[in-house]
Every structure is written in C-alpha cells, then in structure tokens.
Design a protein around this motif. Structure first.
Motif, PDB file in Angstrom:
ATOM      1  N   CYS A 122      -2.306  55.615 -66.970  1.00  0.00           N
ATOM      2  CA  CYS A 122      -2.828  54.960 -65.762  1.00  0.00           C
ATOM      3  C   CYS A 122      -3.061  56.031 -64.694  1.00  0.00           C
ATOM      4  N   SER A 123      -3.928  56.959 -64.989  1.00  0.00           N
ATOM      5  CA  SER A 123      -4.086  58.171 -64.176  1.00  0.00           C
ATOM      6  C   SER A 123      -4.691  57.915 -62.805  1.00  0.00           C
ATOM      7  N   ASN A 124      -5.359  56.794 -62.616  1.00  0.00           N
ATOM      8  CA  ASN A 124      -5.979  56.512 -61.325  1.00  0.00           C
ATOM      9  C   ASN A 124      -5.158  55.564 -60.460  1.00  0.00           C
ATOM     10  N   HIS A 176       2.454  56.041 -67.334  1.00  0.00           N
ATOM     11  CA  HIS A 176       2.050  56.663 -66.074  1.00  0.00           C
ATOM     12  C   HIS A 176       0.915  57.658 -66.292  1.00  0.00           C
ATOM     13  N   THR A 177       0.989  58.396 -67.393  1.00  0.00           N
ATOM     14  CA  THR A 177      -0.071  59.357 -67.714  1.00  0.00           C
ATOM     15  C   THR A 177      -1.382  58.638 -68.001  1.00  0.00           C
ATOM     16  N   GLU A 194       0.132  57.029 -56.365  1.00  0.00           N
ATOM     17  CA  GLU A 194       1.552  57.331 -56.504  1.00  0.00           C
ATOM     18  C   GLU A 194       2.429  56.244 -55.890  1.00  0.00           C
ATOM     19  N   ALA A 239      -6.891  54.002 -67.502  1.00  0.00           N
ATOM     20  CA  ALA A 239      -7.217  54.682 -66.240  1.00  0.00           C
ATOM     21  C   ALA A 239      -8.002  53.769 -65.307  1.00  0.00           C
ATOM     22  N   ARG A 242       3.687  53.444 -58.266  1.00  0.00           N
ATOM     23  CA  ARG A 242       4.373  53.838 -59.504  1.00  0.00           C
ATOM     24  C   ARG A 242       5.879  53.977 -59.278  1.00  0.00           C
TER      25      ARG A 242
END
Length: 429
Positions: free
Chosen positions: A370-372, A367-368, A375, A340, A378
């Motif tokens: 690397c929550s920060n 992707h989950t 968009e 994250a 990605r």
C-alpha cells in the motif's frame, strides 16, 4: 479413496467408543464403590481419553449469549444478515434496550471479522469476538464446510473469496472496519484494492491484518517452506480427495479437514501428546477445572472443515508458491490487483513475536504494497511473547492487542469519514 477409508475407520471405532462410554457410565454410577478407587478413576480417565481422541468433532457453538457492558448484562442474539452458498455473514446483535441502559446513545463502530477459511471453523475466533462485543457491532464471516455444500451450488475459488468479501463490505457500508485474521489477509487486501481501483463509495474506513501471509517470502515458516518445496502437482495429486456419501457435498473434490488437522498436530506433536497425558492425569486426580480447560480448547481445535479443491490449490499456488500479490501478478477477473491504489483506508498490521505460521514481516508487507497510503494512516504492532494463536486470542490479545485495535479504529474511522465527506463537498462545488 482416502476419504472413504477415513470414514470407514471412524465408523469401525463406533462399537469401541460405545464400550468405553458404557465402562465410564458404570464406573461413575453412584452405586459402584469402585469408581472412588485409584483403579476405577484410572479406567474412567482412560475411557474419557479414548472417547476424546476417536470421535469426530462437529461444528462448535458460539456460546456468546450475553455480554457485560458497563456492569449491565446485555443479551446477544446471533443472526444471519447476508448469505450465499459458501458463507453466512453473522451479526452478534446486542439487545437494544439493554444496550441503551448500559451505554446510553453512544454509537459503537461496525467491525467485520473475516475469519480464516483454512480448516477450522469461524468459532476459532470466539475469544476475538467476545473481546469486541462490549463496544462494537460485531460481524463475522461463517464459511461453509465444503463437504456440506452440494455440487449443484457450484465451485468456489480464491477469486470467489475476494468477491464474497467485497460484497459483505459493501453490504455493511463505508463506516465498517475490516479485520482479516490469518489466511484471508491476501484476498481481503485484494478485495479492498479492487474497491479502491473503482472508487467504490463502500470501501471500508480501516483494514487490519493479523498474522496474515501477505508475503510468505519473508521469515518463512515450516508451512511456507513445505508449500515451496513440494510442486503444485504434489498437492493436487496427494491432498485432494472426493467427499463420500452420504454428505450433501458427495463427489465434490476437497482438501479434507482431517489432513489439515494432521498437519497442524504434527507441527507440535510433543506438545499435543503432553497435553493429552496431562489431561489423563487431571482426570485421575479429579482436577475437573484443568480437565475442562483442556476439553474447551480441543473441542475447538479438533473441529475441522473441508476446503474446496479449487480454493485450496489456488491458494497454494497464488499465495505460497507464486507470491502473486506482492509480486504484482495476482489476477482478479481480468484485472491485476494493485494495493498501491488504496489511498484512504487506514492500515493496521499485527504480528506475534513467536508466530510459527506467519513469520515476522509477512503481515507487515501490506505496508509495502500500500505504497501510496499516507504515513498518518498506517500503524504496525508486534506483540511480544505470543505465537500465532495468541495474536487473536488469549490474555495478551484481550489486554494489549484488542485495545490498540479499538483505539486505531476510533481515531482513523472518524478521520476517514471526514475526509470522504470533505471530498464529496469539493466535488459538488
């Protein structure tokens, strides 16, 4: 003991292999009329098949001596630009004058392919490298075969893998695009997370994960289920053996490549049996082109390397049993890895619809984690109709996956460098 028995059985086949080779040479001699008969071709095919399934396949050559760029044949030289006992960083260096004649003064992106350390050599990615050579400066990790690493060079585990990847990224600089294919997904993500945690100025512009076991709890495949069904002690007690003499790594404890190959073969045994039966018939019928395609594939597929005990067992435990990275418990040198913290390295994930090694969702899990990551940084892509190998090799990779990867790198790479330059300017003021 198992490793020694394997070597003894391989050596015991030597006279039989010599006899098969002699039979083949005799029947193929121009003065021997029997070679042109059905019986003669059948015997030659049998000898050829026997030789191919009983020999030990050495490390393949890259065979990437030139690349076509804008209609110009440009020579390629394989050079070692970074080296440690367990890995060499290779650069496929395109000859400068030919490159300028083909592309002018255009600057091509630097791409680092982190090859799997899971039984096969890095040359398994030959097609991957070849697809990027026309418009990229390509680098790839060439991991060492554990049986060839002397005991004096020390141990190598999953944390060492993370350190190696981080050092190579730093060596290439912040404008590099990192691509992890299959197994190295989790440790590569950990390396980049470490760099983000420390705000390392060399952290990469983009990261791409292809068919990677980031979170094997999602769409578990046969290998994933085996890793969870068997206890850690079973792997340590049954699949780790000592390298025999006279290899440089004699007495090193390893997971032998021949065991990994046996596992791969058993997953699709009928397909491999059919392939070799077809190969036999192609030889009898004189279908040289099809037979050569078979040889090309299996010369690569059957060439395997050993993994160090500590690397193999830690990978089994941390990646496949404890799911340490997705559960936030992966420890690296006293720090709990937290993806994250990655906020400015763009992320692309690529999966195959029919992947039977890393199921759908396992790579997307990045992707989950690397929550920060915004968009806009990605992208996710699932390639229809391909299995695990097709994610990074073959026609669909060349025509559909590679162009997406290159477009992503071009767009996001420029933006990443602009963002970091702007951030430096703001700090300076």
């Amino acid at each position: 003991m198992l490793y020694s028995m394997y070597e003894m059985s391989r050596l015991a086949m030597t006279p039989w292999r010599a006899a098969a080779a002699s039979t083949k040479r005799t029947l193929e001699a121009p003065w021997n009329p029997m070679g042109d008969t059905i019986a003669g071709r059948t015997m030659v095919a049998a000898a050829d098949l026997f030789e191919s399934v009983t020999r030990r396949y050495g490390k393949p050559e890259w065979m990437l001596d030139q690349v076509m760029i804008e209609g110009v044949d440009v020579p390629v030289v394989e050079t070692i630009v970074w080296e440690k006992p367990w890995c060499k960083l290779l650069h496929f260096e395109r000859e400068e004058s030919g490159l300028r004649a083909a592309r002018g003064e255009r600057e091509d992106p630097k791409v680092l392919f982190v090859a799997p350390m899971s039984g096969h050599y890095a040359t398994l990615l030959r097609g991957t490298v070849d697809a990027f050579l026309p418009d990229s400066e390509v680098y790839i990790t060439d991991w060492s075969d554990a049986r060839m690493v002397p005991m004096s060079d020390g141990r190598f585990d999953l944390n060492d893998f993370v350190d190696y990847v981080r050092e190579m990224i730093a060596f290439l600089g912040p404008d590099v695009h990192v691509v992890a294919v299959c197994q190295p997904g989790p440790p590569t993500l950990a390396a980049i997370a470490c760099m983000a945690h420390e705000q390392d100025p060399s952290r990469p512009a983009t990261m791409t994960f292809m068919g990677s076991p980031i979170d094997t709890r999602l769409s578990p495949t046969v290998p994933n289920k085996l890793a969870e069904e068997k206890p850690y002690e079973w792997f340590a007690g049954n699949l780790v053996h000592s390298v025999p003499m006279p290899y440089p790594g004699a007495m090193r404890r390893v997971y032998p490549g021949f065991l990994q190959l046996a596992g791969f073969m058993n997953m699709n045994l009928d397909r491999h049996v059919d392939a070799h039966w077809n190969f036999f018939n192609q030889l009898v019928e004189g279908d040289g082109d099809s037979a050569d395609k078979h040889r090309t594939f299996y010369d690569e597929y059957l060439a395997v390397m050993d993994l160090s005990e500590e690397f193999y067992l830690q990978t089994i435990k941390d990646v496949f049993q404890d799911h340490a990275l997705p559960l936030g418990t992966f420890d690296h040198r006293g720090w709990t890895v937290n993806p994250a913290e990655i906020t400015d390295t763009a992320l692309l994930t690529v999966e195959g619809e029919k992947d039977d090694i890393s199921g759908i969702g396992q790579t997307q899990a990045a992707h989950t984690l690397c929550s920060n990551l915004p968009e806009g940084l990605r992208e996710d892509y699932i390639q229809p109709g391909v299995g695990h190998y097709g994610v990074f090799n073959g026609r669909r990779f060349r025509e559909q996956i590679a162009p997406r990867m290159k477009a992503f790198m071009k767009e996001q790479g420029a933006q990443a460098l602009a963002r970091r330059k702007s951030r430096k300017t703001r700090k300076a003021s």
